[in-house]
Scaffold this motif. Structure first.
Motif, short mmCIF file in Angstrom:
data_model
loop_
_atom_site.label_atom_id
_atom_site.label_comp_id
_atom_site.label_asym_id
_atom_site.label_seq_id
_atom_site.Cartn_x
_atom_site.Cartn_y
_atom_site.Cartn_z
N ARG A 148 0.83 -1.21 0.00
CA ARG A 148 0.00 0.00 0.00
C ARG A 148 0.86 1.25 0.00
O ARG A 148 0.53 2.26 -0.64
CB ARG A 148 -0.92 -0.01 1.23
N TRP A 149 1.98 1.21 0.73
CA TRP A 149 2.90 2.35 0.73
C TRP A 149 3.58 2.51 -0.63
O TRP A 149 3.79 3.62 -1.10
CB TRP A 149 3.96 2.16 1.81
N GLN A 150 3.92 1.38 -1.25
CA GLN A 150 4.56 1.44 -2.57
C GLN A 150 3.65 2.11 -3.60
O GLN A 150 4.10 2.89 -4.43
CB GLN A 150 4.93 0.03 -3.03
N GLU A 151 2.36 1.80 -3.53
CA GLU A 151 1.42 2.32 -4.52
C GLU A 151 1.32 3.84 -4.49
O GLU A 151 1.14 4.48 -5.53
CB GLU A 151 0.03 1.72 -4.27
N SER A 152 1.44 4.42 -3.31
CA SER A 152 1.28 5.88 -3.18
C SER A 152 2.61 6.62 -3.04
O SER A 152 2.61 7.84 -2.87
CB SER A 152 0.39 6.20 -1.97
N LEU A 153 3.73 5.88 -3.10
CA LEU A 153 5.03 6.48 -2.79
C LEU A 153 5.36 7.66 -3.70
O LEU A 153 5.67 8.77 -3.23
CB LEU A 153 6.13 5.42 -2.88
N VAL A 154 5.30 7.45 -5.00
CA VAL A 154 5.73 8.50 -5.94
C VAL A 154 4.80 9.71 -5.88
O VAL A 154 5.26 10.86 -5.88
CB VAL A 154 5.83 7.94 -7.36
N GLU A 155 3.50 9.47 -5.81
CA GLU A 155 2.57 10.59 -5.72
C GLU A 155 2.80 11.40 -4.44
O GLU A 155 2.71 12.64 -4.45
CB GLU A 155 1.13 10.09 -5.79
N ASN A 156 3.12 10.72 -3.35
CA ASN A 156 3.41 11.43 -2.10
C ASN A 156 4.72 12.21 -2.20
O ASN A 156 4.83 13.33 -1.68
CB ASN A 156 3.47 10.45 -0.94
N LEU A 157 5.71 11.64 -2.85
CA LEU A 157 6.97 12.36 -3.05
C LEU A 157 6.75 13.60 -3.90
O LEU A 157 7.33 14.66 -3.63
CB LEU A 157 8.00 11.44 -3.72
N ARG A 158 5.92 13.48 -4.92
CA ARG A 158 5.62 14.62 -5.78
C ARG A 158 4.82 15.69 -5.03
O ARG A 158 4.94 16.88 -5.32
CB ARG A 158 4.84 14.17 -7.01
N ALA A 159 4.01 15.27 -4.06
CA ALA A 159 3.27 16.24 -3.25
C ALA A 159 4.23 17.01 -2.33
O ALA A 159 4.04 18.21 -2.09
CB ALA A 159 2.20 15.53 -2.41
N ILE A 160 5.25 16.32 -1.82
CA ILE A 160 6.22 16.98 -0.94
C ILE A 160 7.14 17.90 -1.75
O ILE A 160 7.43 19.02 -1.33
CB ILE A 160 7.04 15.93 -0.17
N ASN A 161 7.61 17.43 -2.90
CA ASN A 161 8.42 18.29 -3.78
C ASN A 161 7.98 18.10 -5.23
O ASN A 161 8.48 17.21 -5.92
CB ASN A 161 9.91 18.00 -3.65
N PRO A 162 7.06 18.92 -5.70
CA PRO A 162 6.59 18.80 -7.08
C PRO A 162 7.63 19.20 -8.12
O PRO A 162 7.42 19.00 -9.31
CB PRO A 162 5.39 19.76 -7.12
N ASN A 163 8.76 19.75 -7.67
CA ASN A 163 9.80 20.21 -8.60
C ASN A 163 10.96 19.24 -8.74
O ASN A 163 11.98 19.58 -9.32
CB ASN A 163 10.33 21.58 -8.14
N SER A 164 10.82 18.04 -8.19
CA SER A 164 11.90 17.07 -8.31
C SER A 164 11.74 16.23 -9.57
O SER A 164 10.63 16.00 -10.04
CB SER A 164 11.93 16.15 -7.08
N GLN A 165 12.88 15.80 -10.11
CA GLN A 165 12.89 14.82 -11.19
C GLN A 165 13.27 13.49 -10.56
O GLN A 165 14.37 13.32 -10.04
CB GLN A 165 13.91 15.19 -12.28
N ILE A 166 12.35 12.55 -10.58
CA ILE A 166 12.54 11.26 -9.91
C ILE A 166 13.08 10.24 -10.89
O ILE A 166 12.52 10.06 -11.98
CB ILE A 166 11.22 10.78 -9.29
N ILE A 167 14.16 9.57 -10.51
CA ILE A 167 14.72 8.47 -11.30
C ILE A 167 14.94 7.31 -10.34
O ILE A 167 15.86 7.32 -9.52
CB ILE A 167 16.05 8.87 -11.98
#
Length: 426
Positions: free
Chosen positions: A384-403
């Motif tokens: 359940r944490w994996q499913e929302s991980l990236v969206e939560n990271l984008r909410a904390i920093n919408p200006n990051s480029q995630i790789i």
């Protein structure tokens, strides 16, 4: 700062070519074990952080990294050429760094044997200090001007590490958690200082309001429009912020608004037979209304200051079970169990620690453009944490480029169009 537009690696694993054209927001590198995804992200990180230990170890002959900025047309680039030397225990590594495509490259080579040995043997801060003295600036100094890189690979580190401040060995995750906790304290302290400065600015406005100032609104007009309940609640909030106890102001506040209500009724009934008390309270109300407006502006500014912290706490508390995270008076993360007991941070489960580290790293990017690279961030995390991980990271920093290099389809989730499959890359 810049994002990564593309990466091209020649001589990958000795004879292959590898190329990525990255998205500005989210990217996943997937593949079976042994497909090279960890090696690929290690090459990118080592290149952008001038990690010569890794560059020595990894197999490649040339790396070309093209960068891009959302706010500028400049196209910086980083080119690294690596060539083996049979007469030396390490390869020759030469950086060519361009701040824009039209500029001549800054060529930084460490071919001098003594410098080569130093760059590989000593900690980075010692090396940078010495090389800066010798040649004015180092590779890492130049790279730091081009891009911010967060590299998260706590579970790829060695299993244990001796900490001189501890009586026993600690795991790489606990070491990273301890480091993160210290950085978060400094960050929360900075936010607290900015919030205090905003409150001091409001206090200054309170004192200045006692002096004459121009106003476009007559005092009787302001009194007609005022919402007495909202005004009273705002003043109660101001008194509370100044740590004035209710018993010290309640009767005076009630008296003021009772008098104001009577004067307001007279104005609405167009009864201009105002007595001294009516006039006094109406004049005072105009000044109070100004102070309340300034207070509300101050509150809005404080909300903006603390919004990153509050978003982080909201997200992590929504994901945790039977625990609540908060910030104590020392600006430390405090964990309270369902039974009301304080839980030391090192007592969290492995998955909770991993989640805190991943989200905390995003928070410390302070909503700035960062390249956030991680190898298997899903380790120990619940599905359940994996499913929302990236969206939560984008909410904390919408200006990051995630790789992210990952095995988890749940981490990829709705971003299936952002995937690079190593099996099809060669």
């Amino acid at each position: 700062m810049n994002y990564i537009e593309s990466v091209k690696v020649e001589g990958f694993w000795g004879e292959r070519a590898l190329e990525f054209n990255f998205n500005d927001d989210v990217n996943f590198i997937i593949g079976i074990n042994g497909s090279g995804k960890t090696t690929a992200v290690n090459i990118v990180v080592a290149a952008l952080t001038a990690n010569f230990h890794e560059l020595d170890r990894l197999e490649f002959s040339k790396i070309v990294i093209k960068l891009k900025s959302i706010s500028s047309r400049k196209k910086p680039s980083v080119i690294i050429n690596k060539q083996a030397d049979d007469n030396r225990p390490f390869s020759s590594i030469v950086y060519e760094i361009r701040e824009s495509a039209s500029e001549k490259p800054l060529v930084l080579s460490l071919d001098d044997y003594e410098e080569q040995m130093m760059i590989r043997r000593y900690p980075r801060h010692i090396v940078e200090r010495e090389l800066y003295r010798r040649q004015g600036r180092t590779v890492s100094n130049s790279l730091d001007k081009l891009t911010n890189v967060s590299w998260l690979s706590v579970n790829r580190a060695s299993n244990d590490h001796y900490d001189p401040d501890e009586s026993e060995q600690i795991s790489s995750v606990d070491r990273k958690l301890k480091e993160l906790s210290n950085r978060l304290v400094r960050y929360f302290s900075t936010l607290g200082k900015r919030g205090s400065e905003q409150f001091e600015s409001f206090q200054k406005e309170v004192f200045l309001s006692m002096l004459y100032r121009k106003t476009s609104k007559p005092f009787f007009s302001a009194a007609k429009e005022i919402d007495l309940d909202d005004e009273k609640k705002s003043l109660e909030g101001i008194f509370d912020q100044f740590k004035v106890k209710p018993k010290e102001f309640k009767s005076k506040l009630d008296g003021h608004f009772e008098a104001l209500a009577r004067a307001k009724d007279k104005l609405q009934e167009k009864d201009l037979n105002l007595n001294t008390t009516d006039i006094s309270v109406l004049i005072g109300t105009e000044r109070i209304d100004y102070i309340v407006d300034e207070w509300n502006k101050s509150i809005d500014k404080r909300k903006i200051i603390f919004e990153p912290r509050d978003t982080f706490l909201k997200i992590i508390n929504s994901m945790m079970q039977r625990k609540e995270f908060s910030i104590n008076s020392q600006n430390e993360l405090q964990i309270t169990t369902q039974s009301g007991k304080n839980l030391p941070i090192h007592r969290l489960s492995s998955g909770e620690k991993q989640l805190l580290i991943v989200l905390g790293e995003a928070l410390l990017q302070e909503k700035q453009p960062w390249v956030y690279i991680a190898d298997e961030p899903e380790l120990s995390l619940h599905v359940r944490w994996q499913e929302s991980l990236v969206e939560n990271l984008r909410a904390i920093n919408p200006n990051s480029q995630i790789i992210f290099a990952t095995h988890s389809p749940d981490v990829v989730s709705v971003f299936s169009d952002k995937v690079f499959d190593m099996e099809s890359m060669f």
